[in-house]
Design a protein around this motif. Structure first.
Motif, short mmCIF file in Angstrom:
data_model
loop_
_atom_site.label_atom_id
_atom_site.label_comp_id
_atom_site.label_asym_id
_atom_site.label_seq_id
_atom_site.Cartn_x
_atom_site.Cartn_y
_atom_site.Cartn_z
N ASP A 91 -6.58 -7.93 -15.24
CA ASP A 91 -5.55 -7.22 -14.50
C ASP A 91 -4.50 -8.20 -13.98
OD1 ASP A 91 -4.12 -5.47 -12.90
OD2 ASP A 91 -5.62 -5.42 -11.30
N THR A 136 -5.99 0.03 -11.15
CA THR A 136 -7.17 -0.76 -11.50
C THR A 136 -8.26 -0.66 -10.44
OG1 THR A 136 -6.10 -2.76 -10.60
CG2 THR A 136 -5.89 -2.36 -12.97
N THR A 171 -3.97 -5.11 -18.17
CA THR A 171 -2.92 -4.36 -17.50
C THR A 171 -1.91 -5.32 -16.90
OG1 THR A 171 -4.19 -4.29 -15.42
CG2 THR A 171 -4.45 -2.44 -16.94
#
Length: 407
Positions: free
Chosen positions: A19, A30, A100
């Motif tokens: 992340d 997340t 992400t």
């Protein structure tokens, strides 16, 4: 899913997420993944996520906004602007299921972290970007923040229309960030499902502007939904300047008098049951919507005649939705939330006791269990890098180069 064993539980146990997001939109998405058992590795620059410094405890880099969006994650410091940091990120991506990010794609390209670069090390990787605008339109390179997207999607126009004096304003929540984060959570889960069927990862873009346009126009396109138009923009019930919690004799209460039987019951309580048949404004949901402002003021006038407790009893007995208007303080004391143990005290090292909220979904087959406090900056750098195959000596060299930091 990731080949690295996971000690977590829940429906997403075994999913590993690298992340790179910061602030709120990405971290909120997340955290939802982490709450359901995913191993979320939060990659932070040497200075950390900027929300660490907001509010009380900001001087310790553990502010309340950060704490509210980063539980159940592990923090790894990587300076992605130096070759060693970028290489470490690629190494982590080799065994990840999802990556992400929420900077603009051009910034990822400058870092050498495009989808093509990540796919080269892990074809099964799901590469999800959350940023302002679709990359296929003229706004593609523009930055975006919650306030900007509220303005861009017409939320501020709706707030102005609903304001009694026409004063423009923003919804006093990070509505866009949190809503797009929630949508991104669903997108990521869907992409994981698609990969289970195809065996292939993919790139997915989640732009804020395009996500929120239908969110707003779902209510307010209204008569302009039709071609030719069958009326103007704006759902009158939502734009009524009198749509608000109503003052009673002693406090405020919210009630939604909406369906036919609600209005019959409410007018009956007032001793005005005949109005339902004689006043055309009450006839059906179409006429009531057209006269939303007048009817809200009608309700407002009569609710002021009794106490909140009286209205709660009368309206509940009549099956009319009613609820007292909480303040932030009374919300923490809500009896229903106390019944289900929604708030709990947790210890966060270096911070002390914090108030946490429960995972709102209730699972009866694969419930998420356990709690990992929001991490200190770089708390898990050595641990995660070791899992990726770095030796202690190699980790020391990363520290010396400034590519990582150990808490």
């Amino acid at each position: 899913m990731s080949s690295i064993p996971s000690s977590s539980s829940g429906p997403l146990a075994g999913v590993r997420v690298v992340d790179i997001t910061a602030v709120l939109m990405g971290p909120s998405a997340t955290q939802m993944l982490a709450d359901l058992g995913a191993d979320v590795i939060k990659i932070e620059p040497p200075g950390g996520d900027k929300t660490r410094a907001i509010g009380p405890m900001g001087d310790r880099k553990m502010g309340p906004i950060f704490l509210g969006a980063n539980r159940n994650k592990r923090s790894v410091v990587l300076d992605l602007k130096v070759p060693e940091g970028r290489q470490a990120l690629l190494k982590l991506a080799e065994t990840a299921d999802v990556l992400t990010y929420n900077v603009r794609p051009a910034a990822m390209a400058r870092l050498g972290l495009t989808y093509e670069a990540l796919r080269a090390v892990n074809p099964r990787l799901i590469y999800v970007g959350m940023f302002g605008f679709s990359q296929h339109g003229r706004y593609a390179p523009s930055p975006a923040f919650d306030d900007l997207i509220q303005a861009a999607t017409g939320v501020t126009a709706a707030m102005t229309a609903a304001s009694p004096d026409g004063t423009p304003g923003f919804v006093p929540l990070n509505l866009m960030d949190r809503s797009v984060g929630l949508y991104a959570f669903g997108v990521i889960a869907s992409a994981l499902y698609a990969r289970e069927k195809t065996g292939e990862g993919q790139r997915v873009d989640v732009p804020m502007f395009e996500t929120m346009v239908p969110y707003v126009l779902g209510d307010h396109l209204y008569g302009r939904k039709y071609l030719p138009a069958q009326g103007d923009f704006g759902y009158p019930r939502l734009l009524s300047s009198a749509r608000r919690p109503f003052r009673t004799k002693d406090a405020q209460v919210c009630c939604v008098i909406y369906q036919d039987h609600h209005w019959r019951a409410f007018l009956g309580i007032l001793g005005m049951g005949d109005l339902y048949e004689t006043d055309p404004r009450f006839r059906d949901i179409t006429t009531r919507t057209a006269h939303a402002d007048e009817l809200n003021r009608f309700v407002e006038k009569h609710l002021a005649e009794r106490t909140t407790a009286e209205w709660q009893q009368l309206l509940k007995e009549a099956d009319v939705p009613v609820f007292p208007a909480h303040t932030f303080e009374t919300l923490l004391e809500d009896e229903h939330l106390q019944d289900i143990g929604f708030f709990r005290d947790e210890e966060v090292p270096g911070v002390g006791t914090v108030r946490e909220t429960a995972v709102p979904s209730e699972w009866f087959g694969t419930p998420p269990q356990g709690y990992r406090p929001p991490p200190a900056l770089g708390q898990h750098s050595a641990e995660v890098l070791a899992e990726a195959g770095y030796s202690p000596a190699e980790i020391d060299r990363l520290v010396q180069s400034g590519a990582t930091h150990l808490s």
